[in-house]
Design a protein around this motif. Sequence first.
Motif, short mmCIF file in Angstrom:
data_model
loop_
_atom_site.label_atom_id
_atom_site.label_comp_id
_atom_site.label_asym_id
_atom_site.label_seq_id
_atom_site.Cartn_x
_atom_site.Cartn_y
_atom_site.Cartn_z
N PRO A 175 -14.81 -9.13 -1.45
CA PRO A 175 -13.71 -8.24 -1.87
C PRO A 175 -12.41 -9.02 -2.03
O PRO A 175 -12.12 -9.92 -1.24
N THR A 217 -3.60 4.62 -6.38
CA THR A 217 -4.42 3.84 -5.47
C THR A 217 -4.67 2.46 -6.10
O THR A 217 -4.71 2.32 -7.32
N SER A 218 -4.84 1.45 -5.27
CA SER A 218 -5.08 0.09 -5.74
C SER A 218 -6.48 -0.05 -6.32
O SER A 218 -7.46 0.49 -5.80
N CYS A 219 -6.58 -0.81 -7.40
CA CYS A 219 -7.88 -1.16 -7.98
C CYS A 219 -8.41 -2.47 -7.40
O CYS A 219 -9.53 -2.88 -7.73
N TYR A 220 -7.62 -3.15 -6.59
CA TYR A 220 -7.95 -4.51 -6.16
C TYR A 220 -8.53 -4.64 -4.77
O TYR A 220 -9.36 -5.51 -4.52
N VAL A 221 -8.07 -3.84 -3.83
CA VAL A 221 -8.34 -4.12 -2.42
C VAL A 221 -9.83 -4.28 -2.12
O VAL A 221 -10.26 -5.25 -1.49
N ASP A 222 -10.65 -3.37 -2.59
CA ASP A 222 -12.09 -3.43 -2.31
C ASP A 222 -12.89 -3.97 -3.48
O ASP A 222 -14.12 -3.91 -3.48
N TYR A 223 -12.21 -4.54 -4.48
CA TYR A 223 -12.89 -4.97 -5.70
C TYR A 223 -13.70 -6.24 -5.43
O TYR A 223 -13.18 -7.23 -4.90
N ALA A 224 -14.98 -6.23 -5.77
CA ALA A 224 -15.87 -7.36 -5.50
C ALA A 224 -16.79 -7.61 -6.69
O ALA A 224 -18.00 -7.39 -6.61
N SER A 239 0.82 -1.20 0.00
CA SER A 239 0.00 0.00 0.00
C SER A 239 0.86 1.26 0.00
O SER A 239 0.61 2.21 -0.73
N ALA A 281 -9.34 -7.93 -1.55
CA ALA A 281 -8.68 -7.65 -0.27
C ALA A 281 -7.16 -7.75 -0.30
O ALA A 281 -6.53 -7.85 0.76
N TYR A 335 -3.41 -6.34 -2.66
CA TYR A 335 -2.93 -5.30 -3.57
C TYR A 335 -2.39 -5.85 -4.88
O TYR A 335 -2.17 -5.09 -5.83
#
Length: 224
Positions: free
Chosen positions: A35, A21-28, A12, A37, A39
């Motif tokens: 999610p 910013t990450s596109c993955y962390v909260d991606y669901a 992070s 969750a 990086y």
Amino acid sequence: MPPAGPPVARDSIQIEDAGATSCYVDYAPSFGRGPFAHYICTSVNDAVLHGRPHDYALADGDLLTLDLAVSTGGIAADSAISFLVGDARPAESVALIEATERALDAAIAAAGPGGRLGDLSHAIGTTLTTAGYPVNMEFGGHGIGSSMHQDPHVANAGRAGRGYRLRPGLLLALEPWVMADTDRLIVDADGWTLRSATGSRTAHSEHTIAITDDGAEILTLPSR
């Protein structure tokens, strides 16, 4: 392999230090379970897409794919690379990686204003099938821009001269990926990691490109 714990804070910090910013962390999305969750996607050997990090010690000769998507200045970019760990160079694994790299190069060379999306899909599919690999059509490249996954879908096989017309300003993530002896995927118990149904090795290469008046500009080349 047991699920990993929380995302590593260092990842992070490095992304944020780059102003992204990450596109993955909260991606669901619909194809994952909850999610993501983490990086970065880490796919090892028979894992090819959406690899959720696990507590696994890499060994000499393992085939590792790293897939990273970040957003900076309101624009997302997505990129993946496959490589061999350590000094071992299994011939089958080298061939897999090189086939996806050639397919990616072919698609980028075919990208230009006035062309069609099918030109890119045809370039990828022809390269992979000529190398002797089956092509899975469930997952492929995609439009990208203010968010990571947008229309149009870029299949990894198709007919030249067909489909969406390419125009300057269009951003695409091109991602040829392949499994050594099957086109069938299975989903790992983690609800995210996609593996070859036969347990064969896999590889994946990806760049984000912009269609320009002169052709394609690669936006995810490593910086010096």
